[in-house]
Scaffold this motif. Structure first.
Motif, short mmCIF file in Angstrom:
data_model
loop_
_atom_site.label_atom_id
_atom_site.label_comp_id
_atom_site.label_asym_id
_atom_site.label_seq_id
_atom_site.Cartn_x
_atom_site.Cartn_y
_atom_site.Cartn_z
N ALA A 171 0.82 -1.21 0.00
CA ALA A 171 0.00 0.00 0.00
C ALA A 171 0.86 1.26 0.00
O ALA A 171 0.33 2.37 -0.05
CB ALA A 171 -0.92 0.00 1.22
N GLY A 172 2.17 1.08 0.09
CA GLY A 172 3.07 2.22 0.02
C GLY A 172 3.51 2.78 1.36
O GLY A 172 4.14 3.84 1.41
N LEU A 173 3.17 2.10 2.47
CA LEU A 173 3.51 2.61 3.79
C LEU A 173 4.90 2.15 4.23
O LEU A 173 5.36 1.07 3.86
CB LEU A 173 2.50 2.15 4.84
N LYS A 174 5.52 2.95 5.08
CA LYS A 174 6.69 2.49 5.80
C LYS A 174 6.19 1.63 6.95
O LYS A 174 5.10 1.87 7.48
CB LYS A 174 7.50 3.67 6.32
N VAL A 175 6.98 0.63 7.34
CA VAL A 175 6.52 -0.34 8.33
C VAL A 175 7.52 -0.52 9.47
O VAL A 175 8.71 -0.73 9.24
CB VAL A 175 6.26 -1.72 7.68
N LEU A 176 6.99 -0.43 10.68
CA LEU A 176 7.74 -0.83 11.87
C LEU A 176 7.27 -2.22 12.24
O LEU A 176 6.06 -2.46 12.34
CB LEU A 176 7.48 0.13 13.03
N ALA A 177 8.19 -3.16 12.43
CA ALA A 177 7.82 -4.53 12.78
C ALA A 177 8.12 -4.78 14.24
O ALA A 177 9.27 -4.60 14.69
CB ALA A 177 8.58 -5.52 11.91
N LEU A 178 7.10 -5.18 15.01
CA LEU A 178 7.29 -5.50 16.42
C LEU A 178 7.85 -6.91 16.54
O LEU A 178 7.27 -7.87 16.04
CB LEU A 178 5.96 -5.40 17.17
N LYS A 179 8.97 -7.02 17.20
CA LYS A 179 9.62 -8.32 17.38
C LYS A 179 8.69 -9.28 18.11
O LYS A 179 8.03 -8.89 19.08
CB LYS A 179 10.91 -8.13 18.18
N PRO A 180 8.58 -10.54 17.67
CA PRO A 180 7.67 -11.50 18.32
C PRO A 180 7.95 -11.65 19.81
O PRO A 180 9.10 -11.79 20.22
CB PRO A 180 7.95 -12.81 17.57
N ARG A 181 6.89 -11.61 20.60
CA ARG A 181 7.03 -11.69 22.06
C ARG A 181 7.50 -13.06 22.54
O ARG A 181 8.09 -13.18 23.60
CB ARG A 181 5.70 -11.35 22.73
N HIS A 182 7.19 -14.11 21.78
CA HIS A 182 7.51 -15.47 22.22
C HIS A 182 8.60 -16.11 21.37
O HIS A 182 8.77 -17.33 21.38
CB HIS A 182 6.24 -16.33 22.21
N GLY A 183 9.31 -15.29 20.63
CA GLY A 183 10.43 -15.80 19.84
C GLY A 183 10.04 -16.57 18.60
O GLY A 183 10.84 -17.35 18.08
N GLU A 184 8.81 -16.37 18.12
CA GLU A 184 8.38 -17.06 16.90
C GLU A 184 9.30 -16.68 15.73
O GLU A 184 9.71 -15.52 15.62
CB GLU A 184 6.94 -16.71 16.54
N PRO A 185 9.62 -17.65 14.86
CA PRO A 185 10.53 -17.36 13.74
C PRO A 185 9.82 -16.63 12.60
O PRO A 185 9.36 -17.24 11.63
CB PRO A 185 10.98 -18.76 13.30
N LEU A 186 9.71 -15.32 12.70
CA LEU A 186 9.06 -14.54 11.68
C LEU A 186 10.10 -13.76 10.87
O LEU A 186 10.99 -13.12 11.44
CB LEU A 186 8.07 -13.54 12.31
N ASP A 187 9.96 -13.81 9.57
CA ASP A 187 10.85 -13.03 8.70
C ASP A 187 10.32 -11.61 8.61
O ASP A 187 9.33 -11.34 7.94
CB ASP A 187 10.90 -13.67 7.31
N GLN A 188 10.98 -10.70 9.29
CA GLN A 188 10.56 -9.30 9.31
C GLN A 188 11.52 -8.41 8.50
O GLN A 188 11.51 -7.19 8.64
CB GLN A 188 10.48 -8.81 10.76
N SER A 189 12.31 -9.04 7.64
CA SER A 189 13.35 -8.31 6.92
C SER A 189 12.80 -7.27 5.95
O SER A 189 13.51 -6.34 5.58
CB SER A 189 14.24 -9.30 6.16
N ALA A 190 11.54 -7.40 5.54
CA ALA A 190 10.97 -6.44 4.59
C ALA A 190 10.52 -5.15 5.27
O ALA A 190 10.21 -4.17 4.60
CB ALA A 190 9.80 -7.07 3.85
N ALA A 191 10.51 -5.14 6.61
CA ALA A 191 10.09 -3.93 7.34
C ALA A 191 11.20 -2.88 7.26
O ALA A 191 12.37 -3.18 7.03
CB ALA A 191 9.80 -4.28 8.79
N ASP A 192 10.81 -1.64 7.48
CA ASP A 192 11.79 -0.55 7.46
C ASP A 192 12.59 -0.50 8.76
O ASP A 192 13.72 -0.02 8.78
CB ASP A 192 11.07 0.79 7.25
N CYS A 193 11.99 -0.99 9.84
CA CYS A 193 12.66 -0.99 11.13
C CYS A 193 12.00 -2.05 12.01
O CYS A 193 10.80 -2.26 11.94
CB CYS A 193 12.56 0.39 11.78
N ILE A 194 12.79 -2.71 12.86
CA ILE A 194 12.27 -3.68 13.81
C ILE A 194 12.35 -3.07 15.20
O ILE A 194 13.39 -2.56 15.61
CB ILE A 194 13.05 -5.00 13.75
N ILE A 195 11.23 -3.12 15.93
CA ILE A 195 11.18 -2.56 17.28
C ILE A 195 10.93 -3.70 18.27
O ILE A 195 10.40 -4.75 17.92
CB ILE A 195 10.09 -1.48 17.41
#
Length: 206
Positions: A171-195
């Motif tokens: 949709a054209g937005l910048k994205v902040l990705a919240l790190k999984p609380r329970h350590g789930e293996p999520l690929d968040q590499s496409a986000a602009d920043c991981i918090i």
């Protein structure tokens, strides 16, 4: 200049994904249904049950209806699962004149229940079930932007799953990705920043 923050619900505003996963696994075990590999974080009901019962539409519908009854008897405790930082964060954003909204794949009644029990009931919300296509399609974010009267460069999204991140980016937005609380293996590499915590959204805007 950013004028709005659009939050995903499950896994972001509320620690519900872990709860959903365990409730669903318990149902499958009790009914002798094999538990599929991987997780369904960021997915929707239709896609989840197509993966669980892939080749038998009749059986799939029977299990889905049975699971809805099972779920109804075990309602999600949104009040306990909502992140305690959610309300103060939204209040801080509003105090700066920013708009806040929720864009979730969950059904609208569930979103409203979470917002009410989590103390966030004045928040504008959008359900993927009311869109032509679920995440990772951009529909829900485009709908939210239209309702907010903003273009994509004026808002950021806060997501957790690769599916949600892809939706917001499409949709054209910048994205902040919240790190999984329970350590789930999520690929968040496409986000602009991981918090690592919700309040980092405010610090990122600072």
């Amino acid at each position: 200049m950013i004028e709005a923050v659009i939050f995903d619900m499950d896994g972001v505003l509320a620690d519900t994904e872990y709860y959903y996963e365990n409730r669903r696994k318990n149902f499958l075990l009790e009914n002798g249904i094999p538990i599929p590999e991987g997780n369904f974080i960021g997915s929707n009901e239709k896609a989840i049950w197509e993966a669980i019962v892939p080749n038998d539409p009749v059986r799939r519908q029977e299990m889905l209806m049975a699971y809805r009854e099972y779920r109804k008897a075990r309602p999600t405790p949104y009040g306990k699962l909502t992140d305690p930082q959610a309300e103060p964060l939204m209040n801080a954003l509003r105090s700066r004149g920013l708009k806040v909204a929720v864009a979730s794949s969950s059904a609208a009644p569930d979103i409203m229940k979470m917002l009410t029990e989590g103390g966030l009931k004045s928040t504008m919300a959008f359900s993927g079930e009311d869109c032509a296509a679920h995440k990772p399609a951009p529909d829900i974010y485009l709908k939210a932007l239209n309702a907010l009267g903003l273009t994509a460069d004026k808002a950021i999204a806060v997501e957790d799953s690769p599916t949600g991140i892809a939706s917001a980016k499409a949709a054209g937005l910048k994205v902040l990705a919240l790190k999984p609380r329970h350590g789930e293996p999520l690929d968040q590499s496409a986000a602009d920043c991981i918090i690592t915590r919700l309040m980092d959204v405010k610090e990122h805007l600072d």
